[in-house]
Motif scaffolding. Structure first.
Motif, PDB file in Angstrom:
ATOM      1  N   LEU A 257      29.180  27.194  67.990  1.00 34.75           N
ATOM      2  CA  LEU A 257      30.611  27.495  68.019  1.00 34.75           C
ATOM      3  C   LEU A 257      31.327  26.591  69.023  1.00 34.75           C
ATOM      4  CD1 LEU A 257      32.946  29.298  67.071  1.00 34.75           C
ATOM      5  CD2 LEU A 257      32.363  30.877  68.929  1.00 34.75           C
ATOM      6  N   TYR A 258      30.766  26.443  70.200  1.00 38.26           N
ATOM      7  CA  TYR A 258      31.360  25.588  71.234  1.00 38.26           C
ATOM      8  C   TYR A 258      31.430  24.138  70.756  1.00 38.26           C
ATOM      9  CZ  TYR A 258      31.802  23.007  75.637  1.00 38.26           C
ATOM     10  OH  TYR A 258      32.215  22.148  76.624  1.00 38.26           O
ATOM     11  N   THR A 259      30.347  23.659  70.153  1.00 38.51           N
ATOM     12  CA  THR A 259      30.296  22.261  69.693  1.00 38.51           C
ATOM     13  C   THR A 259      31.297  22.007  68.576  1.00 38.51           C
ATOM     14  OG1 THR A 259      27.926  22.183  70.253  1.00 38.51           O
ATOM     15  CG2 THR A 259      28.777  20.450  68.808  1.00 38.51           C
ATOM     16  N   MET A 260      31.378  22.928  67.615  1.00 36.09           N
ATOM     17  CA  MET A 260      32.269  22.716  66.472  1.00 36.09           C
ATOM     18  C   MET A 260      33.739  22.805  66.862  1.00 36.09           C
ATOM     19  SD  MET A 260      30.287  24.585  63.307  1.00 36.09           S
ATOM     20  CE  MET A 260      31.374  23.842  62.084  1.00 36.09           C
ATOM     21  N   LEU A 261      34.067  23.638  67.840  1.00 37.47           N
ATOM     22  CA  LEU A 261      35.463  23.751  68.260  1.00 37.47           C
ATOM     23  C   LEU A 261      35.912  22.563  69.098  1.00 37.47           C
ATOM     24  CD1 LEU A 261      35.721  27.566  69.094  1.00 37.47           C
ATOM     25  CD2 LEU A 261      36.670  26.348  67.110  1.00 37.47           C
ATOM     26  N   LYS A 262      34.970  21.760  69.569  1.00 34.63           N
ATOM     27  CA  LYS A 262      35.310  20.567  70.361  1.00 34.63           C
ATOM     28  C   LYS A 262      35.631  19.358  69.496  1.00 34.63           C
ATOM     29  CE  LYS A 262      33.063  19.246  73.906  1.00 34.63           C
ATOM     30  NZ  LYS A 262      31.911  18.801  74.734  1.00 34.63           N
ATOM     31  N   ILE A 263      35.150  19.357  68.244  1.00 31.58           N
ATOM     32  CA  ILE A 263      35.359  18.180  67.398  1.00 31.58           C
ATOM     33  C   ILE A 263      36.791  18.174  66.861  1.00 31.58           C
ATOM     34  CG2 ILE A 263      32.926  18.140  66.736  1.00 31.58           C
ATOM     35  CD1 ILE A 263      33.732  19.338  64.041  1.00 31.58           C
ATOM     36  N   ASP A 264      37.192  17.051  66.281  1.00 39.72           N
ATOM     37  CA  ASP A 264      38.516  16.959  65.666  1.00 39.72           C
ATOM     38  C   ASP A 264      38.616  17.938  64.495  1.00 39.72           C
ATOM     39  OD1 ASP A 264      39.163  14.964  67.439  1.00 39.72           O
ATOM     40  OD2 ASP A 264      38.567  13.340  66.078  1.00 39.72           O
ATOM     41  N   GLN A 265      39.815  18.422  64.236  1.00 39.69           N
ATOM     42  CA  GLN A 265      40.010  19.400  63.166  1.00 39.69           C
ATOM     43  C   GLN A 265      39.584  18.816  61.817  1.00 39.69           C
ATOM     44  OE1 GLN A 265      44.008  20.853  62.813  1.00 39.69           O
ATOM     45  NE2 GLN A 265      43.601  22.036  60.968  1.00 39.69           N
TER      46      GLN A 265
ATOM     47  N   VAL B 275      34.892  29.026  62.481  1.00 42.62           N
ATOM     48  CA  VAL B 275      35.528  27.747  62.797  1.00 42.62           C
ATOM     49  C   VAL B 275      36.559  27.392  61.729  1.00 42.62           C
ATOM     50  CG1 VAL B 275      35.132  25.254  62.996  1.00 42.62           C
ATOM     51  CG2 VAL B 275      33.604  26.860  64.161  1.00 42.62           C
ATOM     52  N   CYS B 276      36.235  27.645  60.461  1.00 42.32           N
ATOM     53  CA  CYS B 276      37.185  27.362  59.377  1.00 42.32           C
ATOM     54  C   CYS B 276      38.437  28.226  59.488  1.00 42.32           C
ATOM     55  CB  CYS B 276      36.506  27.571  58.015  1.00 42.32           C
ATOM     56  SG  CYS B 276      35.354  26.258  57.574  1.00 42.32           S
ATOM     57  N   LEU B 277      38.268  29.470  59.950  1.00 42.93           N
ATOM     58  CA  LEU B 277      39.432  30.318  60.184  1.00 42.93           C
ATOM     59  C   LEU B 277      40.321  29.727  61.272  1.00 42.93           C
ATOM     60  CD1 LEU B 277      38.176  34.032  60.098  1.00 42.93           C
ATOM     61  CD2 LEU B 277      39.556  32.831  58.404  1.00 42.93           C
TER      62      LEU B 277
ATOM     63  N   ARG C  53      41.671  26.373  59.935  1.00 42.98           N
ATOM     64  CA  ARG C  53      42.242  26.458  58.587  1.00 42.98           C
ATOM     65  C   ARG C  53      41.630  25.401  57.675  1.00 42.98           C
ATOM     66  NH1 ARG C  53      48.733  27.702  59.559  1.00 42.98           N
ATOM     67  NH2 ARG C  53      48.443  29.633  60.767  1.00 42.98           N
ATOM     68  N   SER C  54      40.322  25.280  57.818  1.00 38.56           N
ATOM     69  CA  SER C  54      39.551  24.336  57.002  1.00 38.56           C
ATOM     70  C   SER C  54      38.908  25.080  55.837  1.00 38.56           C
ATOM     71  CB  SER C  54      38.456  23.678  57.852  1.00 38.56           C
ATOM     72  OG  SER C  54      38.985  23.114  59.033  1.00 38.56           O
ATOM     73  N   LYS C  55      38.430  24.336  54.866  1.00 39.55           N
ATOM     74  CA  LYS C  55      37.737  24.932  53.728  1.00 39.55           C
ATOM     75  C   LYS C  55      36.224  24.857  53.965  1.00 39.55           C
ATOM     76  CE  LYS C  55      41.341  24.162  50.297  1.00 39.55           C
ATOM     77  NZ  LYS C  55      41.673  25.595  50.250  1.00 39.55           N
TER      78      LYS C  55
ATOM     79  N   LEU D 115      32.764  34.510  50.746  1.00 35.09           N
ATOM     80  CA  LEU D 115      33.925  34.153  51.561  1.00 35.09           C
ATOM     81  C   LEU D 115      34.166  32.644  51.597  1.00 35.09           C
ATOM     82  CD1 LEU D 115      33.441  36.566  54.611  1.00 35.09           C
ATOM     83  CD2 LEU D 115      35.137  36.757  52.770  1.00 35.09           C
ATOM     84  N   SER D 116      33.147  31.853  51.253  1.00 36.49           N
ATOM     85  CA  SER D 116      33.310  30.400  51.283  1.00 36.49           C
ATOM     86  C   SER D 116      34.250  29.957  50.177  1.00 36.49           C
ATOM     87  CB  SER D 116      31.955  29.706  51.119  1.00 36.49           C
ATOM     88  OG  SER D 116      31.398  29.987  49.847  1.00 36.49           O
ATOM     89  N   ASP D 117      34.814  28.766  50.329  1.00 40.80           N
ATOM     90  CA  ASP D 117      35.754  28.252  49.335  1.00 40.80           C
ATOM     91  C   ASP D 117      35.049  27.651  48.134  1.00 40.80           C
ATOM     92  OD1 ASP D 117      38.555  28.429  50.706  1.00 40.80           O
ATOM     93  OD2 ASP D 117      37.192  27.690  52.262  1.00 40.80           O
ATOM     94  N   TYR D 118      33.919  26.986  48.378  1.00 41.57           N
ATOM     95  CA  TYR D 118      33.159  26.357  47.299  1.00 41.57           C
ATOM     96  C   TYR D 118      31.674  26.486  47.603  1.00 41.57           C
ATOM     97  CZ  TYR D 118      37.721  24.236  46.512  1.00 41.57           C
ATOM     98  OH  TYR D 118      39.055  24.055  46.318  1.00 41.57           O
ATOM     99  N   ASN D 119      30.878  26.502  46.524  1.00 41.57           N
ATOM    100  CA  ASN D 119      29.425  26.569  46.658  1.00 41.57           C
ATOM    101  C   ASN D 119      28.774  25.580  45.705  1.00 41.57           C
ATOM    102  OD1 ASN D 119      28.732  29.177  48.392  1.00 41.57           O
ATOM    103  ND2 ASN D 119      30.456  29.699  47.053  1.00 41.57           N
ATOM    104  N   PHE D 120      27.825  24.826  46.236  1.00 39.16           N
ATOM    105  CA  PHE D 120      26.976  23.974  45.412  1.00 39.16           C
ATOM    106  C   PHE D 120      25.554  24.523  45.464  1.00 39.16           C
ATOM    107  CE2 PHE D 120      30.203  20.810  46.929  1.00 39.16           C
ATOM    108  CZ  PHE D 120      30.796  20.584  45.706  1.00 39.16           C
ATOM    109  N   CYS D 121      24.767  24.222  44.436  1.00 42.13           N
ATOM    110  CA  CYS D 121      23.353  24.599  44.451  1.00 42.13           C
ATOM    111  C   CYS D 121      22.553  23.514  43.735  1.00 42.13           C
ATOM    112  CB  CYS D 121      23.136  25.963  43.805  1.00 42.13           C
ATOM    113  SG  CYS D 121      23.697  26.069  42.094  1.00 42.13           S
ATOM    114  N   VAL D 122      21.232  23.554  43.890  1.00 40.01           N
ATOM    115  CA  VAL D 122      20.415  22.419  43.457  1.00 40.01           C
ATOM    116  C   VAL D 122      19.803  22.577  42.066  1.00 40.01           C
ATOM    117  CG1 VAL D 122      19.864  21.585  45.769  1.00 40.01           C
ATOM    118  CG2 VAL D 122      18.462  23.388  44.741  1.00 40.01           C
ATOM    119  N   THR D 123      19.902  23.765  41.462  1.00 44.15           N
ATOM    120  CA  THR D 123      19.372  23.975  40.117  1.00 44.15           C
ATOM    121  C   THR D 123      20.263  24.954  39.352  1.00 44.15           C
ATOM    122  OG1 THR D 123      17.974  25.856  40.766  1.00 44.15           O
ATOM    123  CG2 THR D 123      16.972  23.647  40.861  1.00 44.15           C
TER     124      THR D 123
END
Length: 385
Positions: free
Chosen positions: A67-75, A96-98, A101-103, A143-151
């Motif tokens: 959480l600390y690391t992700m909040l330090k990076i650019d939006q 962090v997305c909240l 306001r990221s997806k 709750l996620s905006d998009y989901n990918f899967c491998v099969t």
């Protein structure tokens, strides 16, 4: 995740790649000016108290650190993460997305408890607790905006069990996975012959040019530099897996023992040299999916090199390996031994099915990662711009 980062960077997007640096990132990642690497410390668990207490403490510490690391990076516009591991990363990424306001995009490769079962066994207390925490993955998947899967199998499982709508993004080989030119193979074999006995020329039973530079598999005319494969060469076998237990590897060892018995019984078969190289004649994959819902990346890379495979069976393997078309599927060591016997009978004079499998792989013109990513992921990002 490095493939995702490179694809995003290729389209001019700035990427911050968070992860452990226990292994060196790919050189293309390190050399890309659009990719910034932020290292996360690998926190060692406390060696105090019961294992479950140590694990809980580690998860809490990881959550705070992440959480600390992700909040330090650019939006960021998007936060893309792979699951597993999802505890605590999915929840932290959602928070962090909240804030930003990221997806949030989740790339599903498996479930957390099935991966843990490979390490601890299905009946371990931690695995049982992790299995109960499937609701956690379900919740944040919804709750996620998009989901990918491998099969497609995982896509159906996510929808039926979790009501999560996902898009299938198959693992595909990068462009640098391709058949190795014969001249480069020869250079590799000559280099290996200086160290490893099976690559030395005494394994050659028949030669065209007595003055040629030889390895066990190739020879080069010293006058014109032309390289050919030797007529009496052994077969090269590449074996790869993500095994965690000795019995997984024993399948291959037992099959090789049976194969040697065929030779001892007088069946005309070549000796096998097991080596990890892109210049092999056959690949053997012992990957067993913990959930039956993901596919072996190793076979993907082998197919990128047009290398036929023998792969151990599990539920959704047919989405990648087409039996008797680009390879063979086996269930135990006896079946693998029979397949090796059939494929290498009269090798290398007659390559039969091996040749047909390789020809089918060449003709399939399979998609590479960049092409697949551009068709599946890029449109999704562009529609939200």
């Amino acid at each position: 995740m490095q493939y995702h980062a490179l694809s995003l960077a290729r389209h001019g997007r700035g990427v911050t790649l968070l992860g452990y640096l226990q292994t060196k990132p790919h050189s293309d990642v390190l050399g890309n000016g659009n990719i910034r690497i932020v290292a996360i410390s690998d926190l060692r668990p406390l060696q105090v108290g019961p294992k479950i207490f140590q694990y809980v403490v580690k998860v809490i510490a990881q959550a705070m650190q992440l959480l600390y690391t992700m909040l330090k990076i650019d939006q960021p516009s998007y936060v893309l993460l792979q699951n597993p591991p999802g505890l605590p990363s999915i929840a932290v990424a959602w928070v962090v997305c909240l804030v930003w306001r990221s997806k949030l995009i989740i790339d599903w490769h498996n479930y957390g408890y099935t991966i843990m079962s490979l390490i601890h066994g299905r009946n371990h207390l931690l695995v049982q607790i992790a299995k109960w925490f499937v609701w956690y993955e379900k919740l944040f998947g919804r709750l996620s905006d998009y989901n990918f899967c491998v099969t497609n199998a995982m896509k159906e499982d996510l929808w039926e069990k979790c009501s999560i709508k996902a898009v299938t993004l198959y693992d595909k080989p990068a462009s640098y996975f391709k058949e190795t030119p014969l001249e480069l193979q020869h250079r590799l074999y000559m280099k290996l012959a200086k160290v490893y006995e099976p690559f030395k020329a005494q394994y050659v039973t028949e030669s065209v040019n007595s003055s040629a530079e030889r390895s066990a598999f190739t020879e080069m005319d010293d006058k014109n530099g032309c390289v050919i494969k030797t007529k009496g060469r052994p077969a090269l076998l590449i074996s790869s897996t993500s095994w965690t237990e000795d019995e997984d590897f024993s399948v291959l060892l037992k099959a090789l023992e049976d194969y040697e018995q065929y030779i001892n019984d007088g069946v005309k078969l070549p000796s096998l040299v097991c080596v990890i190289t892109g210049s092999a004649d056959l690949g053997v994959c012992l990957h067993k999916s913990s959930s039956g819902l993901d596919l072996p990346m190793k076979v993907v890379d082998m197919f990128g090199c047009c290398l036929p495979v023998c792969a151990i069976h599990f539920e959704c393997l047919h989405e990648l390996v087409k039996h008797n078309e680009n390879g063979l599927i086996f269930r135990d060591s006896n079946e693998l031994a029979e397949q090796l016997k059939m494929l290498f009978l009269e090798f290398p004079t007659l390559e039969g099915k091996l040749h047909n499998f390789r020809r089918n792989l060449r003709a399939s013109k399979q998609l590479r990662w960049d092409e697949s990513w551009d068709q599946t992921v890029l449109p999704l990002l562009r529609q939200n711009e």
